[in-house]
Design a protein around this motif. Structure first.
Motif, PDB file in Angstrom:
ATOM      1  N   GLU A  26       0.822  -1.208   0.000  1.00  0.00           N
ATOM      2  CA  GLU A  26       0.000   0.000   0.000  1.00  0.00           C
ATOM      3  C   GLU A  26       0.858   1.262   0.000  1.00  0.00           C
ATOM      4  OE1 GLU A  26       1.112  -1.199   3.966  1.00  0.00           O
ATOM      5  OE2 GLU A  26      -0.039  -2.301   2.454  1.00  0.00           O
ATOM      6  N   GLU A  27       1.973   1.233   0.721  1.00  0.00           N
ATOM      7  CA  GLU A  27       2.880   2.381   0.717  1.00  0.00           C
ATOM      8  C   GLU A  27       3.695   2.416  -0.579  1.00  0.00           C
ATOM      9  OE1 GLU A  27       4.986   3.468   4.256  1.00  0.00           O
ATOM     10  OE2 GLU A  27       3.687   2.235   5.522  1.00  0.00           O
ATOM     11  N   PHE A 140      -6.868   8.950  -3.588  1.00  0.00           N
ATOM     12  CA  PHE A 140      -6.049   8.090  -2.733  1.00  0.00           C
ATOM     13  C   PHE A 140      -4.875   8.866  -2.150  1.00  0.00           C
ATOM     14  CE2 PHE A 140      -2.534   4.970  -2.278  1.00  0.00           C
ATOM     15  CZ  PHE A 140      -3.119   4.128  -1.341  1.00  0.00           C
ATOM     16  N   LEU A 141      -4.193   9.640  -2.957  1.00  0.00           N
ATOM     17  CA  LEU A 141      -3.031  10.392  -2.492  1.00  0.00           C
ATOM     18  C   LEU A 141      -3.425  11.457  -1.469  1.00  0.00           C
ATOM     19  CD1 LEU A 141      -1.077  10.825  -5.853  1.00  0.00           C
ATOM     20  CD2 LEU A 141      -0.555   9.256  -3.980  1.00  0.00           C
ATOM     21  N   GLN A 142      -4.652  11.907  -1.522  1.00  0.00           N
ATOM     22  CA  GLN A 142      -5.125  12.910  -0.573  1.00  0.00           C
ATOM     23  C   GLN A 142      -5.546  12.295   0.761  1.00  0.00           C
ATOM     24  OE1 GLN A 142      -8.461  15.213  -2.013  1.00  0.00           O
ATOM     25  NE2 GLN A 142      -8.740  16.284  -0.068  1.00  0.00           N
ATOM     26  N   PHE A 143      -6.202  11.131   0.720  1.00  0.00           N
ATOM     27  CA  PHE A 143      -6.844  10.607   1.912  1.00  0.00           C
ATOM     28  C   PHE A 143      -6.141   9.412   2.571  1.00  0.00           C
ATOM     29  CE2 PHE A 143     -10.461  12.776  -0.126  1.00  0.00           C
ATOM     30  CZ  PHE A 143     -10.879  13.564   0.947  1.00  0.00           C
ATOM     31  N   PHE A 144      -5.282   8.691   1.846  1.00  0.00           N
ATOM     32  CA  PHE A 144      -4.690   7.470   2.414  1.00  0.00           C
ATOM     33  C   PHE A 144      -3.734   7.786   3.562  1.00  0.00           C
ATOM     34  CE2 PHE A 144      -1.117   4.458   2.516  1.00  0.00           C
ATOM     35  CZ  PHE A 144      -1.807   3.332   2.937  1.00  0.00           C
ATOM     36  N   ALA A 145      -3.768   6.936   4.586  1.00  0.00           N
ATOM     37  CA  ALA A 145      -2.846   7.074   5.715  1.00  0.00           C
ATOM     38  C   ALA A 145      -2.567   5.704   6.313  1.00  0.00           C
ATOM     39  CB  ALA A 145      -3.440   7.991   6.782  1.00  0.00           C
ATOM     40  N   PRO A 163       9.431   0.587   6.192  1.00  0.00           N
ATOM     41  CA  PRO A 163      10.300   1.498   5.435  1.00  0.00           C
ATOM     42  C   PRO A 163      11.009   2.474   6.373  1.00  0.00           C
ATOM     43  CG  PRO A 163       8.097   1.378   4.463  1.00  0.00           C
ATOM     44  CD  PRO A 163       8.027   0.691   5.792  1.00  0.00           C
ATOM     45  N   ALA A 164      12.108   3.030   5.899  1.00  0.00           N
ATOM     46  CA  ALA A 164      12.893   3.948   6.724  1.00  0.00           C
ATOM     47  C   ALA A 164      12.247   5.326   6.823  1.00  0.00           C
ATOM     48  CB  ALA A 164      14.301   4.075   6.155  1.00  0.00           C
ATOM     49  N   TYR A 165      11.439   5.691   5.836  1.00  0.00           N
ATOM     50  CA  TYR A 165      10.809   7.014   5.851  1.00  0.00           C
ATOM     51  C   TYR A 165       9.634   7.027   6.837  1.00  0.00           C
ATOM     52  CZ  TYR A 165       7.710   4.560   2.601  1.00  0.00           C
ATOM     53  OH  TYR A 165       6.864   3.641   2.036  1.00  0.00           O
ATOM     54  N   GLU A 166       9.160   8.227   7.146  1.00  0.00           N
ATOM     55  CA  GLU A 166       8.068   8.392   8.106  1.00  0.00           C
ATOM     56  C   GLU A 166       6.762   7.822   7.560  1.00  0.00           C
ATOM     57  OE1 GLU A 166       8.142   9.707  11.298  1.00  0.00           O
ATOM     58  OE2 GLU A 166      10.295   9.461  10.956  1.00  0.00           O
ATOM     59  N   VAL A 175      -4.138   9.474  10.569  1.00  0.00           N
ATOM     60  CA  VAL A 175      -2.874   8.746  10.653  1.00  0.00           C
ATOM     61  C   VAL A 175      -2.998   7.284  10.233  1.00  0.00           C
ATOM     62  CG1 VAL A 175      -1.935  10.255  12.455  1.00  0.00           C
ATOM     63  CG2 VAL A 175      -3.199   8.185  13.100  1.00  0.00           C
ATOM     64  N   HIS A 176      -4.227   6.752  10.203  1.00  0.00           N
ATOM     65  CA  HIS A 176      -4.371   5.358   9.780  1.00  0.00           C
ATOM     66  C   HIS A 176      -5.790   5.067   9.296  1.00  0.00           C
ATOM     67  CE1 HIS A 176      -3.047   1.154   9.573  1.00  0.00           C
ATOM     68  NE2 HIS A 176      -4.280   0.839   9.953  1.00  0.00           N
ATOM     69  N   ASN A 177      -5.888   4.630   8.046  1.00  0.00           N
ATOM     70  CA  ASN A 177      -7.173   4.179   7.505  1.00  0.00           C
ATOM     71  C   ASN A 177      -6.994   3.049   6.496  1.00  0.00           C
ATOM     72  OD1 ASN A 177      -6.232   5.520   5.195  1.00  0.00           O
ATOM     73  ND2 ASN A 177      -7.569   7.301   5.498  1.00  0.00           N
ATOM     74  N   LEU A 178      -5.838   2.397   6.526  1.00  0.00           N
ATOM     75  CA  LEU A 178      -5.569   1.305   5.593  1.00  0.00           C
ATOM     76  C   LEU A 178      -6.661   0.251   5.646  1.00  0.00           C
ATOM     77  CD1 LEU A 178      -3.868  -0.467   3.667  1.00  0.00           C
ATOM     78  CD2 LEU A 178      -2.574  -1.225   5.678  1.00  0.00           C
TER      79      LEU A 178
END
Length: 223
Positions: A26-27, A140-145, A163-166, A175-178
């Motif tokens: 997903e990321e 998706f790019l606006q709302f995904f977290a 992943p190493a990134y935030e 912060v989370h809706n996967l």
């Protein structure tokens, strides 16, 4: 159709230039969409891109030609998977599938990808039938977290290194809706892939849920 006779589209970006963390599809697809936009391969706002989550109620979806597969045919039973499909408008150019976990060419035309990776002609038990949540990439790019909580065990240890990134935070601060994207229920599937469902994919945060028998027809209406 023999894959050796396909004229595959060329891409100025090699697959190695895309961020890829195993088991974080997903990321990976989020960053892939962004790179396609900034590189000029897709429209700058991503209007020609669609993120597709593949799952079912049992969280058991078979896909072939996956790099994680241990068998010669690359069969993997994922709980869910996420890919990007690019809509092509020029002439008779096919829609393209961007799947960072696939061993097939990258990108790959939609029809052979479906035939070889999804294999709709392969008879599956009902519990393995796959559903496809199609989400317009700009939405998706606006709302995904994702804060990656799904990748920790009961005592907080990582199931697979992140992943190493935030972590990805949505524009509205979510912060989370996967779970909203990967949860699929047959009752939510559209009954008609006509005008209403096409309009919905361009307006709904969670897109449109279609069956594998509806997928190609639905995507053809997006041309």
């Amino acid at each position: 159709m023999a894959t050796s006779n396909l004229e595959l589209p060329s891409s100025p970006l090699d697959i190695s230039q895309f961020d890829h963390t195993p088991f974080y599809c997903e990321e990976n697809v989020y960053l892939l969409c962004k790179k396609l936009c900034t590189s000029g391969i897709a429209n700058a706002e991503g209007s020609d891109l669609f993120v597709v989550f593949i799952s079912n109620e049992k969280k058991q979806v078979p896909l072939w030609h996956q790099k994680a597969g241990k068998r010669a045919d690359g069969l993997v039973l994922w709980d869910y998977h996420a890919i990007c499909i690019q809509r092509k408008k020029e002439g008779n150019s096919p829609h393209l599938v961007w799947d960072l976990d696939s061993s097939l060419p990258f990108p790959y035309p939609l029809a052979p990808y479906v035939s070889e990776s999804i294999r709709p002609s392969f008879q599956l038990f009902p519990e393995f039938q796959r559903f496809f949540r199609v989400v317009h990439a700009p939405i998706f790019l606006q709302f995904f977290a994702s804060d990656r909580r799904h990748m920790k065990d009961s005592v907080g240890n990582w199931i697979s290194q992140p992943p190493a990134y935030e972590p990805i935070v949505a524009e509205d601060g979510t912060v989370h809706n996967l779970n909203e994207y990967m949860e699929v229920h047959a009752a939510d599937m559209v009954t008609d892939v006509g005008v209403d469902s096409v309009n919905a994919v361009f307006t709904q945060k969670l897109g449109v849920l279609v069956s594998e028998s509806q997928l190609e027809e639905f995507l053809s209406l997006l041309s």
